[in-house]
Write a protein that holds these residues in place. Structure first.
Motif: not given
Lengths: 455, 168
Positions: A110-116, A137-144, A424-433, A439-441
């Motif tokens: 049931g976990v799926f990927q979203v590319s933006v 719910k966001i489980l993980h974000l990778e910034v590239r 940018w490297q800390a951005l994914h930490l903000m998504m945990s909850n 995300f845009p906000l």
């Protein structure tokens, strides 16, 4: 000890690796035949991107790193090329074989990927965000990133500082004055001169004006991303006024070429009046916006970066200050004398970053009154000495670090670390909850630069 | 909220500036007429940044502020290339971004036009050619019109769009 940057230099038979902390600089050398270093990313997670960048740029092998994927070089880039080496002289690249990028993903039922991205829906810069989702719910974000990689570091090599100035001021349009101030400080160090007070005040005034424009734009866009577009109309009007003021003072709407060594006549009376009016508008805005509960429902508790994480990830600027880390490159006698106060909040959420921006904006307007100066002065820069120089300034995003080595009068190595590179490297930490719609906000509340990050 | 409406009613329109407005008014009228005739009243633009410094994007965002308010004239910045008539391209066409720009262009339905924005896509900005830059954009795409400036001001962008509309 706060980690600031890590970068390499090509020194003929060896690579020199400089690691910059807030209190000291450590230098080590590795042989070109066997360029192997140890990672710092266990103590300082943000060292990871610096090391991956070194691996792409110089071919340095980070032995015990847990992530050895390319960073700057993307799918069509030949992995054997290391463009920051002195013997790399190509002006044209051929597309190599397509190497797919191995994203960090969470897998499961049931976990799926979203590319933006890299091209986004609005008028913004290109970058890629890869989400692992469980429903909303966001489980993980990778910034590239690094789609905007223009090889600025290589471009300015072999130029004098004066020749490189027009390029350096265009690295990141929103932070142009901050980049110019870093360069100015390096020029002054190399010529062993002090800047007269009147010029120092003029430059500080322009830096604060740039901050005012950037913060006003964000104060409009953050509520707009939460669906409250009246704030955008109000703030973008104020931002446009301030931009026109920049044009009036420097001849350019973004202040390109503004930091020079001439004092120009400033009509202080009308500027005091303009600042007072802007102050009133900002106070009205604050009073109005704090009173809109449906907006604060979205901003409060969204995108939290805890104090502990902010310190662990060596965050800088608005992001760090909103989490309660009181760091700012303006904490020095010159700024303190002119009324500087560190703006900070403790909750670390979108609301905190919004409030820090309001506070900084008000403080900047106050300081700008004190920076106004009618005195003119003349200053001539001496010839520049060779050497290794470093400088800092506080851009509207956060602490900017620049290092230039001058050899035989021209740039031997240029390195700059935009505040965005850390945050940018800390951005994914903000998504945990949070859910993906937040995300845009959250991204806008940090308002990081892509151009400054990618170089 | 009531405070806001009070202020709004008491102060009226804040963004009027006669000397500046007169020129803009003429441009506005002509843009509107052209769009009505050639694009049935709505011109959809897809802005793509291929490696700029973000100043061009900031100026495009400024086009929707109350001073310029481009949407009144029927010009929209749309979220997808599939909704667009025109691609507005800024930046240096970096090596990493170039395939994505071409992808986006592919997705725009015919008839389509490309307008380059700012000095970067024609290599007139202070940036020098490096291995990571594939500009000028003309090498990769058929460019109909160019809006010069580093960055072009919102007024210059409006003038540029008008020139483009006259051209086609």
């Amino acid at each position: 000890m706060r980690f600031i940057a890590r970068y390499a230099k090509d020194r003929g038979r060896v690579f020199e690796i400089a690691t910059v902390y807030d209190t000291k600089v450590i230098k080590e050398q590795v042989h070109k035949e066997k360029p192997v270093i140890k990672t710092l990313s266990h103590e300082h997670p943000t060292a990871l991107w610096f090391e991956r960048k070194m691996q792409d740029d110089f071919g340095i092998i980070v032995e015990d790193a847990f992530d050895k994927r390319p960073l700057v070089h993307q799918e069509y880039f030949d992995t054997n090329l290391h463009p920051m080496r002195k013997d790399f002289k190509e002006k044209e690249l051929k597309k190599s074989k397509f190497h797919p990028y191995d994203y960090e993903v969470i897998k499961g039922e049931g976990v799926f990927q979203v590319s933006v991205g890299p091209i986004h829906a609005g008028i913004i810069e290109p970058g890629h965000f890869h989400f692992s989702q469980a429903g909303e719910k966001i489980l993980h974000l990778e910034v590239r990133h690094f789609y905007k990689y223009r090889a600025i570091e290589k471009m300015v090599e072999g130029k004098t500082l004066q020749e490189a100035k027009p390029i350096i001021e265009r690295i990141s349009g929103n932070e142009s004055i901050a980049y110019q101030i870093c360069l100015r400080d390096i020029m002054l160090q190399a010529s062993k001169q002090e800047l007269p007070q009147a010029l120092q005040k003029r430059h500080a005034f322009l830096l604060e004006l740039e901050r005012v424009i950037h913060h006003l734009t964000d104060l409009g866009f953050i509520p707009n991303d939460a669906g409250f577009s009246a704030a955008l109309a109000f703030c973008s009007k104020l931002a446009e006024d301030a931009r026109r003021k920049m044009k009036e003072l420097t001849g350019h709407r973004f202040g390109f070429g503004a930091i020079d060594f001439e004092t120009k006549f400033i009509d202080t009376t009308s500027l005091h009046e303009w600042l007072d009016n802007l102050q009133k508008s900002v106070e009205f805005f604050e009073d109005w916006i704090l009173d809109i509960p449906s907006l604060w429902d979205r901003l409060d508790t969204t995108g939290v970066l805890s104090l502990k994480k902010a310190i662990k990830y060596d965050s800088v600027g608005v992001v760090a200050k909103a989490s309660g880390v009181k760091i700012d490159r303006r904490l020095n006698p010159f700024y303190l004398q002119h009324g500087f106060e560190v703006a900070y909040e403790n909750s670390g959420d979108v609301a905190a970053r919004f409030k820090v921006r309001i506070k900084e904006l008000k403080n900047s307007l106050q300081m700008m009154h004190n920076f106004l100066e009618e005195k003119t002065t003349s200053f001539k820069l001496n010839s520049l000495q060779d050497g290794e120089f470093m400088s800092y300034s506080e851009s509207s995003i956060g602490e900017l670090f620049m290092a230039i080595d001058i050899k035989n009068g021209v740039i031997e190595r240029f390195f700059v670390r935009d505040p965005s590179f850390m945050n940018w490297q800390a951005l994914h930490l903000m998504m945990s909850n949070d859910i993906i719609a937040d995300f845009p906000l959250i991204n806008k509340s940090c308002d990081l630069s892509y151009a400054g990050n990618d170089l | 909220m009531i405070k806001f409406w009070n202020k709004r009613i008491k102060l009226g329109v804040l963004t009027e500036n006669p000397e500046f407005e007169d020129e803009i008014k003429i441009i506005r009228k002509e843009i509107k007429d052209h769009i009505k005739k050639k694009f049935a009243g709505s011109l959809a633009i897809r802005m793509v940044d291929s490696g700029s410094c973000n100043a061009c994007e900031a100026e495009c965002n400024a086009l929707s502020n109350p001073y310029y308010d481009l949407e009144r004239l029927g010009i929209y910045f749309v979220a997808s290339p599939r909704h667009a008539d025109v691609m507005l391209l800024s930046g240096l066409m970096t090596f990493n971004m170039q395939p994505h720009v071409l992808d986006a262009y592919e997705q725009i339905p015919e008839p389509k036009w490309v307008i380059t924005l700012g000095d970067c896509p024609v290599m007139a900005a202070p940036f020098e050619k490096t291995f990571a830059i594939t500009a000028p954009a003309e090498k990769h795409l058929k460019v109909t019109h160019h809006i010069a400036g580093c960055p072009p001001s919102p007024k210059e962008i409006m003038k540029g769009l008008l020139e483009f509309l006259r051209k086609i």
